[in-house]
Design a protein around this motif. Structure first.
Motif, short mmCIF file in Angstrom:
data_model
loop_
_atom_site.label_atom_id
_atom_site.label_comp_id
_atom_site.label_asym_id
_atom_site.label_seq_id
_atom_site.Cartn_x
_atom_site.Cartn_y
_atom_site.Cartn_z
N GLU A 102 -2.84 4.34 1.88
CA GLU A 102 -4.26 4.68 1.73
C GLU A 102 -5.12 3.99 2.79
O GLU A 102 -6.14 4.52 3.20
N GLU A 103 -4.66 2.81 3.21
CA GLU A 103 -5.44 2.09 4.23
C GLU A 103 -5.24 2.74 5.60
O GLU A 103 -6.16 2.79 6.41
N ALA A 155 4.60 0.54 -5.69
CA ALA A 155 3.67 -0.58 -5.52
C ALA A 155 4.35 -1.87 -5.98
O ALA A 155 5.19 -1.85 -6.88
N ASP A 179 0.87 -1.18 0.00
CA ASP A 179 0.00 0.00 0.00
C ASP A 179 0.91 1.23 0.00
O ASP A 179 1.10 1.86 1.03
N ARG A 232 -3.26 -3.86 -4.99
CA ARG A 232 -3.57 -4.70 -3.83
C ARG A 232 -5.06 -4.99 -3.75
O ARG A 232 -5.47 -5.96 -3.14
N LYS A 233 -5.90 -4.15 -4.36
CA LYS A 233 -7.33 -4.43 -4.24
C LYS A 233 -8.09 -4.29 -5.55
O LYS A 233 -9.12 -4.94 -5.72
N THR A 270 -10.48 7.38 1.81
CA THR A 270 -9.20 7.88 2.33
C THR A 270 -9.33 9.37 2.57
O THR A 270 -9.73 10.12 1.67
N ARG A 284 -3.08 0.73 -7.08
CA ARG A 284 -3.97 0.03 -6.14
C ARG A 284 -4.12 -1.43 -6.50
O ARG A 284 -5.16 -2.04 -6.30
#
Ligand SMILES: *Cc1c(COP(=O)(O)O)cnc(C)c1O
Ligand code: SF4
Length: 386
Positions: A118-119, A313, A114, A154-155, A128, A152
């Motif tokens: 953002e998380e 990333a 991340d 990751r998601k 966010t 992004r």
């Protein structure tokens, strides 16, 4: 009575960029009504190795990368965007943005899951809130085309991470309770993967909040699926101005007549459109490419806004350029071409520090009461400090 026709606009203002069509390649026989229907484009996306084998000559490396990567970060390409791919050239900028490359599997010591934190700055799921007066809302994790350089990863493309209706209500509730937020970015994934009604309902709900004065819709559909911007959709969104659009053109090969007509349609309907380009090694990491895209964007009334350094990333490091590259691109543009064609070059600070602008150094020294600086052409000037 004589019939008066509207005056014909001067040819040079209207003629450039918008006429003609991108050749359809293997889809030459598909009826126009289907080809220009975004639902058909979505249904017929290329997602498997077999789909691509019929279109381009894949290298062994691309084949291996596809098999190793596509379940970690999905591959999907609309037929429209696929027609922009070179069948023979593996270094094709469209292929490299949309198809996994072997380097994607090589970890880099600085990589983060991340990269923008953002998380960490997520007070409620799907939102966010990093900056004092604006927030970023993720309304879906799907996109018509998945970009290999997506920050992004990751998601995005993961169906299990898509926001449930109830979570979205919670996020909108958070915004209602935070009067300091006056600017909301609607992002994802690509919000235009939602239905017209669903998207319009989200926009309407945000517009109901009295302290929100600006909405921004972040979408790559003008690049990857321009037919998605239908008159129906624009009819539904146009009442909610100011609704600014942020899009994401990276390379001249994406600057097609279809894309030009899409951007002009948005401008004609009163949307202010800006571009956020990502600097990608071997794709657009020279001033000539950036200038060409940005000149084209201005002709479609789209303002080049940001040039992003590729983030840290995972699986993106092969796209990353040295920091100096971006600074030198700005130096090559500023003063040499329209200021409107010069974006802000920014690095998103790892861990959530936000965007840091990097600018070429024009100040070369100072004496007791003067600043000494260089102009774009390298000439030296002195200016009184006060
Ligand atoms: C980029 C970004 C914004 C918007 O930044 P601007 O500089 O106003 O365009 C807002 N929130 C987050 C989390 C962002 O990453
Ligand atoms: S369109 Fe945007 S969110 Fe979707 S994959 Fe590309 S960069 Fe990521």
């Amino acid at each position: 009575m004589t019939q008066s026709n509207p005056p014909t606009p001067p040819k040079r203002l209207v003629d450039r960029d918008v006429h003609g069509h991108t050749p359809r390649g293997p889809w030459a026989e598909v009826a126009e009504a289907q080809w220009s229907d975004w639902r058909w484009q979505q249904r017929n996306r290329l997602t498997s190795l077999t789909d691509f084998e019929g279109l381009i000559s894949l290298t062994d490396g691309e084949r291996a990368a596809f098999e190793a990567c596509s379940d970690r970060f999905r591959v999907a390409v609309t037929p429209y965007y696929a027609t922009l791919m070179s069948p023979d050239d593996p270094s094709c900028p469209i292929r490299r943005q949309a198809l996994p490359q072997p380097e994607e599997l090589e970890p880099h010591p600085e990589d983060r899951l991340d990269p923008l934190g953002e998380e960490a700055y997520m007070p409620v799921p799907g939102l966010t809130h990093r900056y004092p007066d604006r927030a970023l809302l993720y309304v879906t994790h799907h996109c018509p085309v998945y970009c290999r350089h997506c920050t992004r990863k990751r998601k995005v493309s993961d169906p299990s991470s898509t926001l449930a209706k109830r979570q979205l209500d919670t996020a909108i509730g958070y915004l209602r309770d935070h009067p300091e937020v006056r600017d909301v970015l609607i992002s994802g994934g690509d919000p235009l993967t939602l239905s017209d009604d669903r998207l319009a309902a989200i926009v309407a709900a945000l517009t109901e909040i009295p302290h929100i004065e600006v909405l921004r819709l972040c979408t790559r559909n003008p690049v990857t699926l321009p037919s998605r911007l239908t008159d129906d959709l624009l009819d539904k969104l146009a009442p909610y101005q100011p609704l600014l659009i942020h899009t994401h053109f990276n390379h001249p090969a994406e600057c097609t007549p279809e894309a030009a007509r899409c951007l002009r349609r948005l401008a004609d309907r009163g949307f202010s459109v800006a571009n956020q380009m990502v600097l990608l090694r071997g794709i657009n990491d020279d001033a000539e490419r950036v200038r060409e895209v940005n000149h084209w964007l201005l002709r479609q009334r789209c303002r080049p806004y940001y040039l992003f350094q590729a983030d840290l990333a995972e699986g993106v490091s092969h796209f990353r350029t040295p920091i100096e590259t971006g600074v030198e691109i700005i130096r090559a543009l500023r003063g040499h071409t329209s200021g409107m064609a010069v974006p802000h070059f920014v690095v998103d600070a790892p861990g959530g520090g936000g965007k840091i602008p990097l600018v070429p150094e024009y100040v070369t020294g100072r004496d007791d009461d003067h600043l000494i600086f260089e102009n774009y052409a390298g000439d030296t000037y002195r200016y009184p400090l006060r």
